[in-house]
Motif scaffolding. Sequence first.
Motif, PDB file in Angstrom:
ATOM      1  N   ALA A  38       0.803  -1.391   0.086  1.00 41.58           N
ATOM      2  CA  ALA A  38      -0.198  -0.008  -0.162  1.00 41.58           C
ATOM      3  C   ALA A  38       0.875   0.769  -0.063  1.00 41.58           C
ATOM      4  O   ALA A  38       0.253   2.198  -0.425  1.00 41.58           O
ATOM      5  CB  ALA A  38      -0.784   0.481   1.270  1.00 41.58           C
ATOM      6  N   THR A  39       1.935   1.116   0.372  1.00 40.08           N
ATOM      7  CA  THR A  39       2.947   2.642   1.038  1.00 40.08           C
ATOM      8  C   THR A  39       3.811   2.375  -0.332  1.00 40.08           C
ATOM      9  O   THR A  39       3.281   3.524  -1.393  1.00 40.08           O
ATOM     10  CB  THR A  39       4.131   2.168   1.809  1.00 40.08           C
ATOM     11  OG1 THR A  39       3.570   1.717   2.903  1.00 40.08           O
ATOM     12  CG2 THR A  39       5.108   3.330   1.784  1.00 40.08           C
ATOM     13  N   SER A  41       2.635   1.361  -3.455  1.00 38.87           N
ATOM     14  CA  SER A  41       1.363   1.710  -4.354  1.00 38.87           C
ATOM     15  C   SER A  41       1.350   3.790  -4.502  1.00 38.87           C
ATOM     16  O   SER A  41       1.183   3.428  -5.751  1.00 38.87           O
ATOM     17  CB  SER A  41       0.489   1.329  -4.180  1.00 38.87           C
ATOM     18  OG  SER A  41      -0.508   1.992  -3.253  1.00 38.87           O
ATOM     19  N   LEU A  42       1.510   3.788  -3.848  1.00 37.58           N
ATOM     20  CA  LEU A  42       1.397   5.494  -3.569  1.00 37.58           C
ATOM     21  C   LEU A  42       2.545   6.286  -4.129  1.00 37.58           C
ATOM     22  O   LEU A  42       2.458   7.661  -4.764  1.00 37.58           O
ATOM     23  CB  LEU A  42       1.665   6.201  -2.118  1.00 37.58           C
ATOM     24  CG  LEU A  42       0.608   5.661  -1.142  1.00 37.58           C
ATOM     25  CD1 LEU A  42       0.910   6.143   0.137  1.00 37.58           C
ATOM     26  CD2 LEU A  42      -0.695   6.464  -1.975  1.00 37.58           C
ATOM     27  N   LEU A 283      -4.402   7.209  -5.500  1.00 39.62           N
ATOM     28  CA  LEU A 283      -5.366   5.591  -4.443  1.00 39.62           C
ATOM     29  C   LEU A 283      -5.824   4.688  -5.954  1.00 39.62           C
ATOM     30  O   LEU A 283      -5.645   3.958  -5.289  1.00 39.62           O
ATOM     31  CB  LEU A 283      -6.882   6.193  -4.859  1.00 39.62           C
ATOM     32  CG  LEU A 283      -7.603   5.221  -3.854  1.00 39.62           C
ATOM     33  CD1 LEU A 283      -6.983   4.585  -2.455  1.00 39.62           C
ATOM     34  CD2 LEU A 283      -8.779   5.808  -3.743  1.00 39.62           C
ATOM     35  N   GLY A 286      -2.702   1.714  -6.329  1.00 38.85           N
ATOM     36  CA  GLY A 286      -2.832   0.893  -4.626  1.00 38.85           C
ATOM     37  C   GLY A 286      -4.396   0.082  -4.216  1.00 38.85           C
ATOM     38  O   GLY A 286      -3.902  -0.956  -4.019  1.00 38.85           O
ATOM     39  N   TYR A 287      -5.642   0.882  -4.832  1.00 35.22           N
ATOM     40  CA  TYR A 287      -6.831   0.621  -4.581  1.00 35.22           C
ATOM     41  C   TYR A 287      -6.823  -0.992  -4.991  1.00 35.22           C
ATOM     42  O   TYR A 287      -7.247  -2.075  -4.703  1.00 35.22           O
ATOM     43  CB  TYR A 287      -7.950   0.915  -5.396  1.00 35.22           C
ATOM     44  CG  TYR A 287      -8.780   0.816  -5.077  1.00 35.22           C
ATOM     45  CD1 TYR A 287      -9.878   1.186  -3.661  1.00 35.22           C
ATOM     46  CD2 TYR A 287      -9.701  -0.676  -6.032  1.00 35.22           C
ATOM     47  CE1 TYR A 287     -11.519  -0.018  -3.426  1.00 35.22           C
ATOM     48  CE2 TYR A 287     -11.002  -0.606  -6.204  1.00 35.22           C
ATOM     49  CZ  TYR A 287     -11.892  -0.209  -4.994  1.00 35.22           C
ATOM     50  OH  TYR A 287     -12.907  -0.849  -4.638  1.00 35.22           O
ATOM     51  N   ALA A 290      -4.266  -3.950  -4.206  1.00 33.90           N
ATOM     52  CA  ALA A 290      -4.594  -4.775  -2.238  1.00 33.90           C
ATOM     53  C   ALA A 290      -5.741  -5.423  -2.695  1.00 33.90           C
ATOM     54  O   ALA A 290      -4.963  -6.561  -2.244  1.00 33.90           O
ATOM     55  CB  ALA A 290      -5.097  -3.223  -1.545  1.00 33.90           C
ATOM     56  N   LEU A 339      -4.420   2.757   3.557  1.00 37.02           N
ATOM     57  CA  LEU A 339      -4.133   2.622   1.494  1.00 37.02           C
ATOM     58  C   LEU A 339      -5.230   4.876   1.477  1.00 37.02           C
ATOM     59  O   LEU A 339      -4.552   6.170   0.756  1.00 37.02           O
ATOM     60  CB  LEU A 339      -5.336   2.181   0.234  1.00 37.02           C
ATOM     61  CG  LEU A 339      -4.539   1.360  -0.201  1.00 37.02           C
ATOM     62  CD1 LEU A 339      -4.949   0.053  -1.123  1.00 37.02           C
ATOM     63  CD2 LEU A 339      -3.761   1.976  -0.729  1.00 37.02           C
ATOM     64  N   ALA A 343      -3.399   7.900   0.870  1.00 39.32           N
ATOM     65  CA  ALA A 343      -3.466   8.994  -0.840  1.00 39.32           C
ATOM     66  C   ALA A 343      -4.303  10.084   0.210  1.00 39.32           C
ATOM     67  O   ALA A 343      -3.265  11.391  -1.295  1.00 39.32           O
ATOM     68  CB  ALA A 343      -4.443   8.265  -1.514  1.00 39.32           C
TER      69      ALA A 343
END
Length: 423
Positions: A38-39, A41-42, A283, A286-287, A290, A339, A343
């Motif tokens: 998640a981190t 993916s930002l 977002l 990551g969305y 995830a 997330l 974001a």
Amino acid sequence: MARRRLGPVRRARRPFEGLLGPAIGDASQSLGALAFSATTSLVTGFTLAAVTDTLALFPGLLLLIPAAIGLRGNVFGPLGSRLSTAIHTGTFSWSWRTDSVLGQNVIGAMASSLVAAVGLAVIADLVAHLPGRSSALDSAGGEPLDLFDFVVVSVFGGTVASVVVLGITLGLAVASVRFGWDLDNVTAPLVSASGDFVTLPSLVLATLLVQRGNLTRAFAIVFALIAIGVVVLIVRSALTTTRRILLESVPVLLAAGTLSLVAGIVLERSIGRFLTFSVLLILLPGYLAAAGALGGILSSRLSTKVQLGLIQAARIPRGGARSDIRITFTLALPIFMLLATLAGTVGATGARTSPGLALLILVAVSGGLVATAFVAAIAYYGTLLVVRFGLDPDNHGIPMVSASLDVVGSLTLVGALLLWGVA
């Protein structure tokens, strides 16, 4: 007798221990990998928000992005799953001979990536020219990508990313043996994160070679000929595992890519919302990652347990399968909240337009839980179906989940935006 005081980490784990029991170790490994995913993916999301000029300059590129990113996870997620099964069954060894378990798996993964990238480019060109397909980017003044452009972007960008993600996947295998991790718990989120992180910049880099006349055509033809040669060599070779990986993987990768292209159309048609609230572009990767990683973890664990005889086919999940599904939902809620929070925070520091943090969390959590329910069903019933037809679930589970998730993830995110009035 005095009660022993619990440390902060132990206290934080205690509610999960009550819910998950002995599975807390698996959940902890997965949660850590998902949080890392998640981190990172930002960075991908911030990159996507920063390249809107490139998306406008090359209409059709946004169509390809979900499929190209998904392809990395669909190739190297199953590679990690196959290596995990080999570790669990005691057949894995660090031999780099072409006929070893490791060697055949690496060759099969890279060959599948190359061949699927060419096929994906052809399908992307067909989808890009469907009647009635249009988006806000098509009228932005750029020249649409043609077949040769799609081949160059998909193959060149994908190959650069594949080399990096392959190294990360093998590194995870080393770490799992060294530190006693279960590779099934960490492969999907970490491979997904690295695929997102590496593929998008690689695709943007590949645009330097498109729309350059004969040079672009020459690159595209060479890439296609190499892909054909690779297929012929592997089919005629004695590498039975590599041949099986290629022949079983490429059809499902192309099917997954086609569904991912549909996701690209969904995103293109909703591009107005993403341009109005650019934090949604942060977002988005990551969305999708995830939800796909949650399904990938579940699929990998189910695949290993089925092959070890620990799960029996049943209409309603039970035993180990039910436990794994419960873990998946337990992980989903905090990850989607994290997330959205990250974001929103990153978007605020970068002066990105946003509907507000509270609304962003509602969108991410509500859409994410629906997507998780869907991938859980696909992972469980898809694994049982694949096994019933005598196929290797390690080759099919993650691509099935990822492909369906690209479409469902896009639809659930757009649906959540509509539900909460984010126009």
